[in-house]
Design a protein around this motif. Structure first.
Motif, short mmCIF file in Angstrom:
data_model
loop_
_atom_site.label_atom_id
_atom_site.label_comp_id
_atom_site.label_asym_id
_atom_site.label_seq_id
_atom_site.Cartn_x
_atom_site.Cartn_y
_atom_site.Cartn_z
N VAL A 42 0.84 -1.21 0.03
CA VAL A 42 0.02 -0.06 0.10
C VAL A 42 0.97 1.30 0.03
O VAL A 42 1.65 1.17 0.61
CB VAL A 42 -1.06 0.03 1.11
N THR A 43 0.46 2.25 -0.93
CA THR A 43 1.23 3.51 -0.90
C THR A 43 0.46 4.36 0.13
O THR A 43 -0.89 4.29 -0.15
CB THR A 43 1.77 4.10 -2.37
N GLY A 44 0.91 4.89 1.09
CA GLY A 44 0.05 5.36 2.24
C GLY A 44 -0.63 6.58 1.89
O GLY A 44 -0.11 7.44 1.14
N ARG A 45 -1.79 6.77 2.66
CA ARG A 45 -2.46 8.02 2.69
C ARG A 45 -1.77 9.02 3.57
O ARG A 45 -0.91 8.63 4.51
CB ARG A 45 -4.00 7.87 3.21
N LYS A 46 -2.20 10.03 3.82
CA LYS A 46 -1.49 11.26 4.62
C LYS A 46 -2.08 10.83 5.95
O LYS A 46 -3.35 10.94 6.04
CB LYS A 46 -1.64 12.58 4.04
N MET A 47 -1.19 10.67 6.94
CA MET A 47 -1.85 10.62 8.44
C MET A 47 -2.19 11.86 8.86
O MET A 47 -1.57 13.13 8.85
CB MET A 47 -0.64 10.17 9.38
N THR A 48 -3.64 11.91 9.35
CA THR A 48 -4.11 13.18 10.16
C THR A 48 -4.50 12.50 11.32
O THR A 48 -4.75 11.36 11.63
CB THR A 48 -5.17 13.43 9.23
N PRO A 49 -5.10 13.66 12.51
CA PRO A 49 -5.53 13.17 13.68
C PRO A 49 -6.91 12.50 13.40
O PRO A 49 -7.14 11.40 14.23
CB PRO A 49 -5.86 14.51 14.21
N GLU A 50 -7.59 12.96 12.29
CA GLU A 50 -8.86 12.02 12.13
C GLU A 50 -8.77 10.70 11.90
O GLU A 50 -9.31 9.62 12.33
CB GLU A 50 -9.76 12.77 10.88
N LEU A 51 -7.45 10.22 11.01
CA LEU A 51 -7.38 8.94 10.62
C LEU A 51 -6.95 8.32 11.74
O LEU A 51 -6.89 7.12 11.92
CB LEU A 51 -6.38 9.05 9.22
N ALA A 52 -5.85 8.91 12.58
CA ALA A 52 -5.48 8.28 13.60
C ALA A 52 -6.56 7.85 14.81
O ALA A 52 -6.58 6.55 15.35
CB ALA A 52 -4.24 9.19 14.44
N ARG A 53 -7.47 8.59 14.73
CA ARG A 53 -8.70 8.34 15.77
C ARG A 53 -9.45 7.06 14.92
O ARG A 53 -9.83 6.06 15.91
CB ARG A 53 -9.55 9.46 15.95
N GLN A 54 -9.46 7.18 13.91
CA GLN A 54 -9.92 6.09 13.11
C GLN A 54 -9.47 4.70 13.47
O GLN A 54 -10.15 3.51 13.71
CB GLN A 54 -10.36 6.17 11.65
N ILE A 55 -7.94 4.74 13.44
CA ILE A 55 -7.23 3.48 13.55
C ILE A 55 -7.35 3.13 14.98
O ILE A 55 -7.54 1.82 15.20
CB ILE A 55 -5.82 3.87 13.40
N LEU A 56 -7.59 4.09 16.20
CA LEU A 56 -7.63 3.49 17.52
C LEU A 56 -9.18 3.13 17.44
O LEU A 56 -9.18 1.87 18.13
CB LEU A 56 -7.48 4.77 18.17
N HIS A 57 -10.16 3.68 17.08
CA HIS A 57 -11.58 2.93 16.94
C HIS A 57 -11.62 1.65 16.33
O HIS A 57 -12.32 0.60 17.22
CB HIS A 57 -12.34 3.97 16.32
N LYS A 88 0.79 8.64 18.44
CA LYS A 88 1.40 9.42 17.28
C LYS A 88 0.14 10.10 16.46
O LYS A 88 -0.98 9.17 16.13
CB LYS A 88 2.49 9.21 16.57
N TRP A 89 0.16 11.15 16.06
CA TRP A 89 -0.84 11.76 15.03
C TRP A 89 -2.14 12.19 15.66
O TRP A 89 -3.02 12.11 14.99
CB TRP A 89 -0.78 10.93 13.68
N LEU A 90 -2.22 11.90 17.01
CA LEU A 90 -3.74 12.23 17.72
C LEU A 90 -3.88 13.59 17.96
O LEU A 90 -4.96 13.88 17.91
CB LEU A 90 -3.53 11.45 18.79
N THR A 91 -2.82 14.65 17.73
CA THR A 91 -3.22 15.89 17.96
C THR A 91 -2.51 16.59 16.78
O THR A 91 -1.85 16.13 16.03
CB THR A 91 -2.56 16.55 19.34
N GLU A 92 -2.86 17.77 16.74
CA GLU A 92 -2.36 18.60 15.42
C GLU A 92 -1.36 19.75 16.21
O GLU A 92 -1.18 20.72 15.71
CB GLU A 92 -3.45 19.39 14.86
N PRO A 97 7.11 15.54 17.36
CA PRO A 97 8.21 15.05 16.46
C PRO A 97 7.59 14.72 14.90
O PRO A 97 8.48 15.23 14.13
CB PRO A 97 8.69 13.91 17.13
N GLU A 98 6.68 14.16 14.88
CA GLU A 98 6.28 13.59 13.67
C GLU A 98 5.96 14.86 12.88
O GLU A 98 6.03 14.95 11.44
CB GLU A 98 5.07 12.66 13.52
N ALA A 99 5.39 16.11 13.30
CA ALA A 99 5.14 17.06 12.75
C ALA A 99 6.10 17.95 12.53
O ALA A 99 6.28 18.40 10.92
CB ALA A 99 4.21 18.22 13.59
#
Length: 144
Positions: A42-57, A88-92, A97-99
């Motif tokens: 998979v070529t990745g999508r851009k990680m966003t806080p919304e996507l990170a929350r979806q992963i956790l869910h 990571k990526w849960l906040t903006e 460090p990742e930002a």
């Protein structure tokens, strides 16, 4: 542990033709399955806080593995792991460090390519260019 090749050789040695036929059918079936399955890279999508929350869910509500979540959302499995294990990526937060790493990479991409440095040496002439010999002090017929 016996290899499949050794097993096949033993079947041949004992003349078990029907077992060899079954083995051949299984090989053909497995080969057909391999060629039909789509690639899981998979070529990745851009990680966003919304996507990170979806992963956790998905991680908390389903019994899916990290690889299954990654494939479903179109991200890299390593990113799923970073969200689940490190948050990571849960906040903006721009100081995260990742930002900072993302912003530095974007800066490098926008920067024009450096020009090659001019060398102090004169350019080398091609080997095909030959030097002319200086005029020789030879006499010609018109000199008399």
């Amino acid at each position: 542990m016996t290899t499949l090749k050794e097993f096949e050789d033993a079947l041949k040695a004992h003349g078990l033709r029907s077992a060899l036929d079954v083995l051949e059918l299984l090989r053909k079936r497995d080969k057909a399955k391999r060629s039909l399955n789509p690639a899981r890279r998979v070529t990745g999508r851009k990680m966003t806080p919304e996507l990170a929350r979806q992963i956790l869910h998905l991680h908390e509500t389903t019994g899916q593995t990290q690889q299954e979540i990654a494939f479903q959302l179109g991200v890299n499995q390593g990113r799923v792991n970073e969200v689940i294990k490190r948050g990571k990526w849960l906040t903006e937060n721009p100081e995260a460090p990742e930002a900072k790493a993302r912003d530095a990479a974007l800066q490098r991409m926008r920067r024009p390519a450096p020009l090659p440095k001019a060398s102090a040496k004169p350019p080398i002439k091609p080997a095909t260019a030959r030097r002319r010999a200086p005029p020789s002090p030879q006499l010609s017929l018109g000199d008399f």
